[in-house]
Design an enzyme around this catalytic site. Structure first.
Site, PDB file in Angstrom:
ATOM      1  N   SER A 139      -7.893   4.250  -1.481  1.00 13.59           N
ATOM      2  CA  SER A 139      -7.340   4.323  -0.130  1.00 13.59           C
ATOM      3  C   SER A 139      -8.471   4.656   0.831  1.00 13.59           C
ATOM      4  O   SER A 139      -9.439   5.336   0.444  1.00 13.59           O
ATOM      5  CB  SER A 139      -6.284   5.425  -0.060  1.00 13.59           C
ATOM      6  OG  SER A 139      -5.923   5.664   1.290  1.00 13.59           O
ATOM      7  N   TYR A 153      -3.021  13.651  -1.818  1.00 16.33           N
ATOM      8  CA  TYR A 153      -3.166  12.182  -1.845  1.00 16.33           C
ATOM      9  C   TYR A 153      -4.629  11.783  -1.681  1.00 16.33           C
ATOM     10  O   TYR A 153      -5.170  11.004  -2.478  1.00 16.33           O
ATOM     11  CB  TYR A 153      -2.312  11.570  -0.740  1.00 16.33           C
ATOM     12  CG  TYR A 153      -2.374  10.058  -0.681  1.00 16.33           C
ATOM     13  CD1 TYR A 153      -1.670   9.278  -1.581  1.00 16.33           C
ATOM     14  CD2 TYR A 153      -3.145   9.415   0.288  1.00 16.33           C
ATOM     15  CE1 TYR A 153      -1.729   7.889  -1.533  1.00 16.33           C
ATOM     16  CE2 TYR A 153      -3.207   8.032   0.352  1.00 16.33           C
ATOM     17  CZ  TYR A 153      -2.502   7.271  -0.558  1.00 16.33           C
ATOM     18  OH  TYR A 153      -2.567   5.892  -0.503  1.00 16.33           O
TER      19      TYR A 153
HETATM   20  N1  LIG Z   1       0.514   0.937   2.299  1.00 14.53           N
HETATM   21  C1  LIG Z   1      -0.562   1.594   2.694  1.00 14.53           C
HETATM   22  O1  LIG Z   1      -0.736   1.867   3.893  1.00 14.53           O
HETATM   23  C2  LIG Z   1      -1.598   2.018   1.694  1.00 14.53           C
HETATM   24  C3  LIG Z   1      -2.836   2.468   2.167  1.00 14.53           C
HETATM   25  C4  LIG Z   1      -3.805   2.850   1.260  1.00 14.53           C
HETATM   26  C5  LIG Z   1      -3.556   2.784  -0.091  1.00 14.53           C
HETATM   27  N2  LIG Z   1      -2.352   2.349  -0.529  1.00 14.53           N
HETATM   28  C6  LIG Z   1      -2.124   2.301  -1.983  1.00 14.53           C
HETATM   29  O2  LIG Z   1      -1.696   1.004  -2.357  1.00 14.53           O
HETATM   30  C7  LIG Z   1      -0.919   1.090  -3.547  1.00 14.53           C
HETATM   31  C8  LIG Z   1       0.353   0.308  -3.358  1.00 14.53           C
HETATM   32  O3  LIG Z   1       1.074   0.889  -2.286  1.00 14.53           O
HETATM   33  P1  LIG Z   1       2.170   0.122  -1.423  1.00 14.53           P
HETATM   34  O4  LIG Z   1       1.911   0.461  -0.025  1.00 14.53           O
HETATM   35  O5  LIG Z   1       2.255  -1.300  -1.844  1.00 14.53           O
HETATM   36  O6  LIG Z   1       3.467   0.955  -1.887  1.00 14.53           O
HETATM   37  P2  LIG Z   1       4.941   0.542  -2.280  1.00 14.53           P
HETATM   38  O7  LIG Z   1       5.680   1.824  -2.331  1.00 14.53           O
HETATM   39  O8  LIG Z   1       5.421  -0.574  -1.435  1.00 14.53           O
HETATM   40  O9  LIG Z   1       4.785  -0.040  -3.770  1.00 14.53           O
HETATM   41  C9  LIG Z   1       4.409   0.783  -4.835  1.00 14.53           C
HETATM   42  C10 LIG Z   1       4.988   0.214  -6.116  1.00 14.53           C
HETATM   43  O10 LIG Z   1       4.517   1.032  -7.200  1.00 14.53           O
HETATM   44  C11 LIG Z   1       5.605   1.373  -8.027  1.00 14.53           C
HETATM   45  N3  LIG Z   1       5.336   2.666  -8.648  1.00 14.53           N
HETATM   46  C12 LIG Z   1       5.166   3.849  -8.006  1.00 14.53           C
HETATM   47  N4  LIG Z   1       4.968   4.822  -8.904  1.00 14.53           N
HETATM   48  C13 LIG Z   1       4.996   4.238 -10.129  1.00 14.53           C
HETATM   49  C14 LIG Z   1       4.873   4.722 -11.446  1.00 14.53           C
HETATM   50  N5  LIG Z   1       4.669   6.022 -11.691  1.00 14.53           N
HETATM   51  N6  LIG Z   1       4.941   3.850 -12.478  1.00 14.53           N
HETATM   52  C15 LIG Z   1       5.164   2.531 -12.253  1.00 14.53           C
HETATM   53  N7  LIG Z   1       5.304   2.014 -11.019  1.00 14.53           N
HETATM   54  C16 LIG Z   1       5.224   2.859  -9.973  1.00 14.53           C
HETATM   55  C17 LIG Z   1       6.820   1.430  -7.109  1.00 14.53           C
HETATM   56  O11 LIG Z   1       8.037   1.277  -7.839  1.00 14.53           O
HETATM   57  C18 LIG Z   1       6.529   0.281  -6.149  1.00 14.53           C
HETATM   58  O12 LIG Z   1       7.060  -0.947  -6.645  1.00 14.53           O
HETATM   59  C19 LIG Z   1      -0.731   2.581  -3.819  1.00 14.53           C
HETATM   60  O13 LIG Z   1      -1.670   2.996  -4.800  1.00 14.53           O
HETATM   61  C20 LIG Z   1      -1.050   3.216  -2.484  1.00 14.53           C
HETATM   62  O14 LIG Z   1      -1.491   4.545  -2.603  1.00 14.53           O
HETATM   63  C21 LIG Z   1      -1.355   1.958   0.321  1.00 14.53           C
END
Ligand SMILES: NC(=O)c1ccc[n+]([C@@H]2O[C@H](COP(=O)([O-])OP(=O)(O)OC[C@H]3O[C@@H](n4cnc5c(N)ncnc54)[C@H](O)[C@@H]3O)[C@@H](O)[C@H]2O)c1
Length: 246
Positions: A139, A153
């Site tokens: 991130s 986080y």
């Molecule tokens: N969206 C943002 O702004 C952002 C920014 C920086 C980093 N990220 C990172 O990107 C990644 C994806 O995030 P996103 O925004 O697509 O989130 P999201 O919540 O839309 O999707 C996350 C997915 O991961 C699955 N998941 C969560 N915990 C789990 C577990 N313990 N075991 C199996 N599956 C699990 C959830 O069911 C979901 O389908 C994450 O690692 C998040 O930290 C997101």
């Protein structure tokens, strides 16, 4: 181009939503056979219906047995594993004073220990067929400090960057490249849970003046998972609209 991953097998954790879903669609469009690994069965199966030939493994990436079963599911279904996208993660907002120990541990289990577990099972499978590529989702908040309340986080995501570099050194000889993407704020169900005022502030605080799209992160993952990045390993790629440079 539509065949950058032809003949490749990719396991994508968190593939049921947001960035992971976008990666599933992008990788499949480039010819990969994709295993969607997610704890949310309905979400994973919904994405599977969008991608002919994809498979699903339901489980919690922070549990060793589930992480092992996900790798096994890819091998049983497709016979090999070339690409691991360690993308599942969770957000959490609280200062250390307002956070229970169990919540702290859960953030690290889901965001970091999961990657250790997935790599532990996936790397031997990749090494058996001459190598592979791992892309971890960090991130922007693992590199720069954000608006507050993100100690657990941010710290877990900072560790993802070091984890990536250490792994790159340890497994280069086995033909495995390891990189991470560091997204800024990205339109996804996770990000959209933030208040509108914060979302707008985050958009305006970066040079590109907008929130990123999940597809833009998936494109960076594709680059790092494909032969186009063949001389890159141990790299943390910021995909954040320039947020980390100002
Ligand atoms: N969206 C943002 O702004 C952002 C920014 C920086 C980093 N990220 C990172 O990107 C990644 C994806 O995030 P996103 O925004 O697509 O989130 P999201 O919540 O839309 O999707 C996350 C997915 O991961 C699955 N998941 C969560 N915990 C789990 C577990 N313990 N075991 C199996 N599956 C699990 C959830 O069911 C979901 O389908 C994450 O690692 C998040 O930290 C997101």
């Amino acid at each position: 181009m539509a065949d950058r991953l032809a003949g490749q097998v990719a396991l994508i954790t968190g593939g049921g939503s947001g960035i992971g879903r976008a990666a599933v669609l992008r990788f499949a469009a480039e010819g990969a056979q994709v295993l969607i690994a997610d704890r949310d069965r309905a979400a994973a199966e919904s994405v599977m219906r969008e991608v002919p030939g994809a498979a699903v493994a339901v489980g919690d990436v922070s549990l060793a047995a589930d992480a092992e079963a996900m790798t096994k599911a890819a091998l049983d279904r497709f016979g090999r594993l070339d690409i691991l996208i360690n993308n599942a993660g969770m957000s959490f907002t609280a200062s250390v004073l307002d956070m229970a120990e169990a919540d702290w541990r859960r953030v690290f289990d889901v965001n970091l220990t999961s990657m250790f577990l997935m790599c532990k099972f996936a790397i031997p499978a990749m090494a058996r067929t001459g190598g592979g590529r791992i892309v971890n989702t960090g991130s922007g908040l693992g590199v720069v400090i954000g608006p507050g309340g993100k100690t657990a986080y941010s710290t877990s995501k900072a560790a993802v960057v070091h984890f990536t570099k250490c792994l790159a050194v340890d497994h280069a000889a086995a033909g495995i490249r390891v990189n991470c993407v560091c997204p800024g704020p990205v339109e996804s169900p996770m990000f959209l849970r933030n208040p509108a005022e914060l979302r707008e502030r985050l958009a305006q605080s970066r040079p590109l003046r907008r929130i990123g799209k999940a597809e833009e992160i998936a494109n960076a993952m594709l680059f790092l998972a494909s032969e186009e990045s063949s001389y890159i390993t141990g790299h943390a790629l910021m995909v954040d609209g320039g947020g980390s440079i100002v």
